[in-house]
Design an enzyme around this catalytic site. Structure first.
Site, short mmCIF file in Angstrom:
data_model
loop_
_atom_site.label_atom_id
_atom_site.label_comp_id
_atom_site.label_asym_id
_atom_site.label_seq_id
_atom_site.Cartn_x
_atom_site.Cartn_y
_atom_site.Cartn_z
N ILE A 109 -9.58 -1.59 -1.74
CA ILE A 109 -9.66 -0.36 -0.96
C ILE A 109 -9.69 0.86 -1.88
O ILE A 109 -10.44 1.82 -1.66
CB ILE A 109 -8.47 -0.29 0.03
CG1 ILE A 109 -8.60 -1.42 1.07
CG2 ILE A 109 -8.41 1.06 0.73
CD1 ILE A 109 -7.39 -1.58 1.99
N TYR A 169 7.66 -5.25 2.74
CA TYR A 169 6.39 -4.53 2.87
C TYR A 169 6.39 -3.63 4.11
O TYR A 169 6.02 -2.46 4.06
CB TYR A 169 5.26 -5.56 2.94
CG TYR A 169 3.86 -5.00 2.99
CD1 TYR A 169 3.24 -4.52 1.83
CD2 TYR A 169 3.13 -4.98 4.17
CE1 TYR A 169 1.94 -4.04 1.87
CE2 TYR A 169 1.84 -4.50 4.22
CZ TYR A 169 1.25 -4.04 3.07
OH TYR A 169 -0.04 -3.55 3.11
N THR A 184 -10.29 -7.84 1.65
CA THR A 184 -10.06 -7.54 0.23
C THR A 184 -9.43 -8.77 -0.43
O THR A 184 -9.12 -9.75 0.24
CB THR A 184 -9.06 -6.38 0.03
OG1 THR A 184 -7.80 -6.76 0.54
CG2 THR A 184 -9.52 -5.10 0.69
#
Ligand code: NAD
Length: 447
Positions: free
Chosen positions: A219, A353, A388
């Site tokens: 990204i 996260y 990704t």
């Protein structure tokens, strides 16, 4: 990384099999190419009586080379259906939505756009507040009902910010917002004075310096490319171990590479010094660097907790402090965070996260008023499933769920996140402050 299922559905055999078995057929989304017309067809614009946006809206769409029509015509496929709902001041008037969209919604082109404009409910009172809040349920449902890559958004425009919504309308109505769906965006009254249209909408960041962290791949590399395409000089930052890839990205975008671990204790100061000495400051800061160390909490090591919270949140706060305190971030500056839908909904195995990414949302909320005082903005994107290296590591079945469980039935591309960031970075977006916009194809997780 490729979505093999989507590729299969476009083959003759794939079309046959999906039709027979009733499997999802992810549409091919229209994506931005320089020089392409913003929309595939005219925009039908309507308004509830008493709406305050119609005049500004028409001027903005016309300036974006969009063909604006007021009355439906036979056999027309509309690139967009845009409705000014600011005139709806009582729930009884919500019927205006039905009257405008009911017979038109089927006439929307593939990858077409629905945009409803309203007044921020928190700035309205009494029955108007209730009616304006109701717009959310309507627009989010349109996102779920629309087919063939069409999307639906709600833009709340504060009283007085009518002329400051142009960059937002241009973004939402173009192919740049391909993977943004079912979102609620606020254009506020603060920052409207500095929201000047750029001299050239094709190069809105001309003369600006942009820092992108984690820019060597994924990204971050896409953000560097899009900001450079829009005219910015990009300072591409990544850890020394990524030096080779980082140089390649920096060369590709004619920017400069900076090898730095943002978690190093002296990183904020080194960064501030570098930006001041080499570039005289910075205009746009994109906190994209991020890591995952997934395990359920009971099995998670202290090191995994600390690493994620440090890279994804603590380091960013320290960098912001250094850039703001030293005046390194210039006037009308932009800070842009990269959160995640895991930060909104939580996710099994990602307590560290999700905490860090929810913290990024907290960072936006906390700093937005301070940034407005300086004539700047702070916003974040919250990506859903993006194709990704990070998501290529996800186990196959979870990856398939991540892709399909969204209104657009596919993962997004890094460029989709980058285009959203470029809209925040646009000098004309000064009234877009404190927003967290999901780039998730209206993913069902946490929606
Ligand atoms: P990626 O792993 O491909 O890239 C992250 C980059 O950050 C890497 O180049 C890495 O070297 C760099 N980085 C890590 N620690 C660093 C540090 N201490 N200092 C400097 N650079 C550092 O990941 P990606 O998929 O491109 O994700 C980019 C951002 O988007 C991350 O913040 C991620 O959490 C977020 N995000 C991604 C997805 C997705 O689906 N891929 C979804 C939601 C959010």
């Amino acid at each position: 990384m490729a979505d093999k299922y989507q590729q299969f559905t476009t083959t003759p055999l794939g079309k046959f099999v999906t039709a027979k078995l009733g499997l999802p057929t992810p549409p091919v989304l229209r994506r931005y190419r320089p020089g392409q017309p913003p929309l595939d067809g005219p925009a039908l614009v309507g308004a509830a009586p008493g709406g305050r946006l119609e005049k500004a809206l028409t001027a903005q769409l016309t300036s974006a080379d969009i063909d604006v029509v007021r009355a439906p015509a036979d056999d027309t496929r509309y690139g967009a259906l845009v409705f000014d709902a600011t005139g709806i001041i009582d729930p009884a008037q919500l019927r205006e939505l039905y009257d405008f969209f009911h017979s038109m919604i089927r006439d929307i082109a593939p990858s077409g756009r629905v945009v409803v404009l309203g007044t921020p409910p928190e700035l309205a009172e009494g029955r108007e507040r209730i009616a304006q809040r109701a717009l959310e349920g309507f627009t989010r449902t349109m996102g779920k009902e629309l087919k063939r890559g069409a999307t639906s958004q709600l833009v709340y425009v504060a009283d007085g910010a009518e002329d400051a919504a142009e960059s937002t309308m241009r973004f939402l109505l173009s192919a740049k917002s391909a993977f943004v769906d079912g979102q609620v965006i606020r254009v506020g009254a603060a920052g409207t004075k500095t929201a000047q249209p750029p001299a050239d909408w094709a190069q809105p960041l001309h003369g600006k310096v942009a820092l992108v962290t984690g820019a060597s791949r994924g990204i971050g590399a896409a953000i560097a490319e899009v900001l450079a395409r829009d005219g910015a000089h990009v300072v591409a930052l990544d850890i020394p171990a990524q030096g080779g890839d980082l140089s390649a990205v920096a060369n590709r975008v004619r920017g400069t590479a900076l090898q730095l671990d943002i978690t190093a204790p002296d990183a904020p100061q080194r960064l501030a010094d570098h930006l001041t000495q080499r570039h005289g400051g910075v205009d746009i800061v994109v906190h994209n660097a991020g890591i995952t160390r997934d395990k359920t909490l009971a099995k998670m090591s202290e090191a995994a907790w600390d690493a994620v919270l440090t890279v994804n949140l603590a380091a960013q706060l320290a960098v912001n402090d250094a850039l703001l305190a030293g005046g390194v971030l210039r006037e009308n500056g932009r800070i842009i965070g990269v959160s995640s839908i895991a930060g909104i909904a939580g996710n099994v195995g990602q307590a560290n996260y999700a905490a860090s990414k929810a913290g990024v949302i907290g960072m936006i909320d906390e700093a937005a008023p301070r940034m407005a005082e300086r004539g700047g903005t702070i916003n974040a994107v919250a990506p859903g499933f993006i194709e990704t290296q990070m998501t290529a590591k996800v186990p196959l079945m979870i990856r398939e769920f991540g892709r399909r469980l969204s209104s657009l039935a596919q993962g997004g591309l890094p460029v989709d996140v980058a285009e959203t960031i470029a809209w925040f970075a646009n000098p004309a977006s000064s009234a877009v402050n404190g927003n967290v916009v999901r780039v998730c194809g209206q993913g069902f997780l946490g929606a």
